[in-house]
Write an enzyme that holds these catalytic residues in place. Structure first.
Site, PDB file in Angstrom:
ATOM      1  CE  LYS A 135      -3.486   2.593   6.765  1.00  0.00           C
ATOM      2  NZ  LYS A 135      -4.666   3.427   6.881  1.00  0.00           N
TER       3      LYS A 135
ATOM      4  CB  CYS B 103      24.990  21.022  34.729  1.00  0.00           C
ATOM      5  SG  CYS B 103      24.636  19.259  34.738  1.00  0.00           S
TER       6      CYS B 103
ATOM      7  CE  LYS C 105      -4.133   1.955   2.030  1.00  0.00           C
ATOM      8  NZ  LYS C 105      -3.738   3.347   2.041  1.00  0.00           N
TER       9      LYS C 105
HETATM   10  S1  IVH Z   1      -6.486  -0.342  -4.847  1.00  0.00           S
HETATM   11  C1  IVH Z   1     -11.206   0.353  -4.930  1.00  0.00           C
HETATM   12  N1  IVH Z   1      -3.988  -0.700  -4.391  1.00  0.00           N
HETATM   13  O1  IVH Z   1      -5.133   3.416  -0.851  1.00  0.00           O
HETATM   14  C2  IVH Z   1      -9.984   0.970  -4.407  1.00  0.00           C
HETATM   15  N2  IVH Z   1      -4.983   1.268  -3.528  1.00  0.00           N
HETATM   16  O2  IVH Z   1      -7.500   3.426   0.979  1.00  0.00           O
HETATM   17  C3  IVH Z   1      -8.827   0.541  -5.207  1.00  0.00           C
HETATM   18  N3  IVH Z   1      -3.423   2.721  -2.330  1.00  0.00           N
HETATM   19  O3  IVH Z   1      -7.138   5.697  -2.543  1.00  0.00           O
HETATM   20  C4  IVH Z   1      -7.582   0.955  -4.594  1.00  0.00           C
HETATM   21  N4  IVH Z   1      -1.638   1.500  -2.629  1.00  0.00           N
HETATM   22  O4  IVH Z   1      -4.632   5.817  -2.932  1.00  0.00           O
HETATM   23  C5  IVH Z   1      -5.020   0.110  -4.196  1.00  0.00           C
HETATM   24  N5  IVH Z   1      -1.738  -1.170  -4.083  1.00  0.00           N
HETATM   25  C6  IVH Z   1      -2.782  -0.352  -3.904  1.00  0.00           C
HETATM   26  C7  IVH Z   1      -2.669   0.859  -3.206  1.00  0.00           C
HETATM   27  C8  IVH Z   1      -3.804   1.636  -3.035  1.00  0.00           C
HETATM   28  C9  IVH Z   1      -2.115   2.616  -2.110  1.00  0.00           C
HETATM   29  C10 IVH Z   1      -4.253   3.840  -1.846  1.00  0.00           C
HETATM   30  C11 IVH Z   1      -5.095   4.498  -2.889  1.00  0.00           C
HETATM   31  C12 IVH Z   1      -6.487   4.476  -2.373  1.00  0.00           C
HETATM   32  C13 IVH Z   1      -6.299   4.199  -0.919  1.00  0.00           C
HETATM   33  C14 IVH Z   1      -7.478   3.432  -0.400  1.00  0.00           C
END
Ligand code: IVH
Length: 684
Positions: A328, A422, A129
């Protein structure tokens, strides 16, 4: 490397421009997506300049997919709005293992009810992510026509001019039979190294640094002047598709990712899917272990049902898909309040301001203190008592206060003034010109410095007294049992047993550990002394150069400077330490208590100038006589004071007198400094 295509005389400017656009894009993709450049930077620049020149001559022929758009140019009054053809949704969050198991179980349940559940565990595509900004890129007939931020998910901002400057984003897709419309979604981010460079530059220009790579990426993407964005190095990774008109049908997410890669998009995540909750959790652990080694920040991992037909069957809940979830990591940044600021006194007396914080969980641990490093750092970040601050803890790094949120500063907040005395011993605190740290001048009368020196002495990398923890050392200093390291070696069972929470068995263990530490090595002993600027590696160099402690203790500043990696500051500090009678007394007492180590033996007979007798006279151009003497002795030579028939070489500098005459009359070889270097080099 291949040679770029040459300009053929019969091509029209329009053809040549199309050709150059295609070539440059191909090289961009080779560089950014495949990590495998096909031509040199200079060749790339030549193609780029040629295209710029043609566009200047024929502005009407400028193409929408021209890579020259990447240098920026348009300055906007504000961003236009773009309505997303398909909303940009968000993801549900999982924090615990149980959330992940529940996600997998509910997918399986729902699919079972719909009679769609495949045999065995469900298959998931897994990704990192990215901690950046979501963006939608719209390609019409393969050409990038617009780019929009997520905004509220339905309407975003048109950041096309800025996005065109991001070299990892293709302006034109690769391949044939491209769909009429293809919207690619992914994340714009700034890599940590680029972030550091940007912040260093901000500081050099006396501008405010960005708090983290995410803020820097957001600030760079939302610039009204795209030339500013062009100067910032942003990256992009694709993770999905939005609107599609035409043919882009794929059966699985892993196929979509592979197809996006083939079109020219950077894809970071593994293409291999995993099975069931156990597969998901194993991936989470694997990425968590790699997190600090990645070149960019991530805040978790994302799990997606791999089969597109099953995704469609599962559908959405309000604003997030049922078939995907973000797992997360514990947040590495949290905000909290500064309850107080006080100072800590270090081993060398350095006074470090420390923020006492309202306890907050950061990166999985509770943080209630964070260093502010020194006064300048505290002022630069403008941190006051009462402020709301952002605290960051990455990996094993000590928690740090990143910034103060000035907008939330309460009227009761106040600045912290560094003390002039000190807090531990009342001695004066001074800050020498050019030093970042203020220091307590109390030396050994300061209990804080005494405690820290003893903690340093006993640590594993120094004398290594196993089981003698910081708390025990502090307690023993407080009750007056120990003050200098040699006191440790005179402790008795009786004394130890009087201490709080110290049973006979633990007292015995401590004494045994102290006893065992007596056998050490010369580098560890030197390091344990806690000489300012002498870390582990300098201690090793000193030991190797001088071979025994006496030689180090007697060395002049010049002689110390001749040691590899020792400069004038380190040499002066070591010299001042060893001539101080208090330190000499402690060293003698330690040896008397039975500390032993083997001196380093150098086999002189194997050395290049073994047994050769040198005399040095006059002033050498760069070396002091002591330095030259050391170099010669290290190579096995003897250095004598007077010239005789036994002298092999005379090393003569400026204004050499009678020794030179005598050597000449005896027919002895005479060298200057350059000859000496030559001799040492060839003799090695
Ligand atoms: S898929 C239907 N893949 O996370 C939603 N999102 O909390 C599809 N993000 O707004 C999102 N890495 O900015 C997806 N590998 C990843 C991601 C990712 C970061 C972010 C993205 C999204 C947010 C969702």
């Amino acid at each position: 490397m291949i040679t770029p295509d040459l300009f053929s005389d019969d091509a029209t400017p329009a053809q040549r421009m199309a050709d150059l656009c295609a070539q440059i894009e191909r090289h961009n993709q080779a560089y950014y997506t495949q990590d495998a450049p096909l031509i040199s930077d200079a060749q790339y620049d030549a193609l780029f300049r040629e295209l710029l020149a043609l566009e200047a001559q024929h502005p009407q022929l400028m193409r929408a997919d021209s890579p020259t758009l990447r240098v920026g140019g348009a300055v906007l009054d504000g961003f236009e709005k773009i309505t997303h053809a398909l909303p940009m949704l968000s993801l549900g969050n999982a924090f615990e293992e149980s959330d992940v198991r529940a996600f997998d179980a509910s997918n399986a349940d729902l699919l079972l009810k719909k009679n769609l559940k495949p045999q065995g565990a469900l298959e998931y595509a897994v990704e990192v992510k990215f901690d950046g900004l979501a963006i939608g890129l719209r390609y019409e007939k393969g050409v990038l026509v617009s780019a929009a931020t997520r905004g509220d998910g339905f309407v975003g901002e048109n950041v096309t001019a800025n996005v065109r400057t991001i070299r990892a984003i293709p302006l034109r897709l690769m391949g044939e039979n491209l769909p009429e419309v293809l919207e690619v979604r992914g994340e714009v981010l700034m890599q940590r190294a680029d972030f550091k460079r940007l912040n260093d530059a901000q500081l050099a220009r006396a501008e405010k640094p960005f708090a983290n790579p995410r803020n820097a990426a957001a600030g760079s993407l939302r610039q009204l002047d795209s030339r500013v964005t062009a100067q910032r190095v942003l990256s992009f990774f694709a993770y999905g598709v939005g609107e599609v008109v035409g043919d882009f049908s794929q059966n699985t997410f892993t196929q979509i990712a592979a197809q996006l890669k083939a079109l020219g998009f950077p894809i970071f995540s593994p293409i291999q899917p995993v099975l069931g909750a156990d597969g998901l959790l194993a991936f989470y652990t694997q990425i968590q272990n790699q997190r600090d080694a990645l070149p960019f920040d991530i805040d978790g991992v994302v799990y997606k049902i791999n089969d597109v037909a099953l995704q469609q069957a599962l559908g959405f809940v309000t604003r997030s898909p049922r078939w995907a979830i973000a797992h997360k990591f514990p947040a590495q940044e949290m905000s909290t309040t500064v309850l107080a600021i006080d100072v800590q006194v270090g081993r060398t007396g350095a006074i470090t301001p420390v923020a006492r914080l309202a306890p907050v969980e950061v990166g999985g641990v509770i943080v209630s203190n964070a260093t502010l490093h020194n006064e300048d750092e505290m002022r630069r970040k403008d941190i006051w008592i009462g402020d709301t601050v952002v605290v960051r803890r990455a990996g094993d790094v000590i928690p740090e206060v990143v910034m103060s949120i000035i907008a939330s500063r309460p009227p009761t907040a106040r600045r912290f003034e560094m003390p002039t005395r000190c807090p531990e011993c009342g001695s004066e605190i001074v800050r020498e010109a050019g030093e970042s740290a203020a220091r307590c001048t109390g030396g050994m009368i300061c209990p804080a410095q005494v405690k820290q020196s003893l903690i340093h002495f006993a640590q594993r990398r120094a004398i290594n007294i196993d089981g003698l923890g910081d708390k025990l050392i502090e307690q023993m200093v407080d009750v007056g049992l120990i003050r200098t390291p040699d006191d440790l070696y005179r402790l008795t069972m009786n004394q130890l047993e009087q201490l709080e929470r110290m049973a006979a068995k633990s007292a015995r263990n401590v004494l045994d550990a102290i006893n065992a530490s007596k056998k050490t090595t010369l580098p560890k002993f030197i390091y344990a002394l806690g000489i300012r600027h002498v870390g582990e590696s300098t201690a090793k160099s000193l030991a190797q150069h001088f071979c025994n402690l006496d030689a180090i203790m007697q060395a002049s500043i010049e002689e110390l400077c001749a040691v590899e990696d020792v400069g004038p500051i380190v040499a002066a500090s070591a010299h001042a330490f060893f001539i101080d009678p208090r330190h000499r007394k402690v060293i003698a007492a330690l040896i008397e208590c039975g500390l032993v180590w083997e001196n380093i033996q150098i086999d002189r007979t194997a050395q290049a100038l073994n047994g050769k007798v040198f005399v040095i006279t006059g002033t050498l151009p760069t070396l002091s006589r002591e330095q030259a003497k050391h170099m010669l002795e290290n190579a096995g030579a003897k250095v004598s004071g007077s010239v005789s028939s036994k002298t092999d070489y005379l090393l003569a500098g400026e204004a050499a007198g009678s020794k030179l005459d005598k050597a000449q009359s005896l027919g002895i070889a005479i060298l200057d400094e350059a000859d000496l270097y030559q001799l040492l080099q060839t003799a090695q």
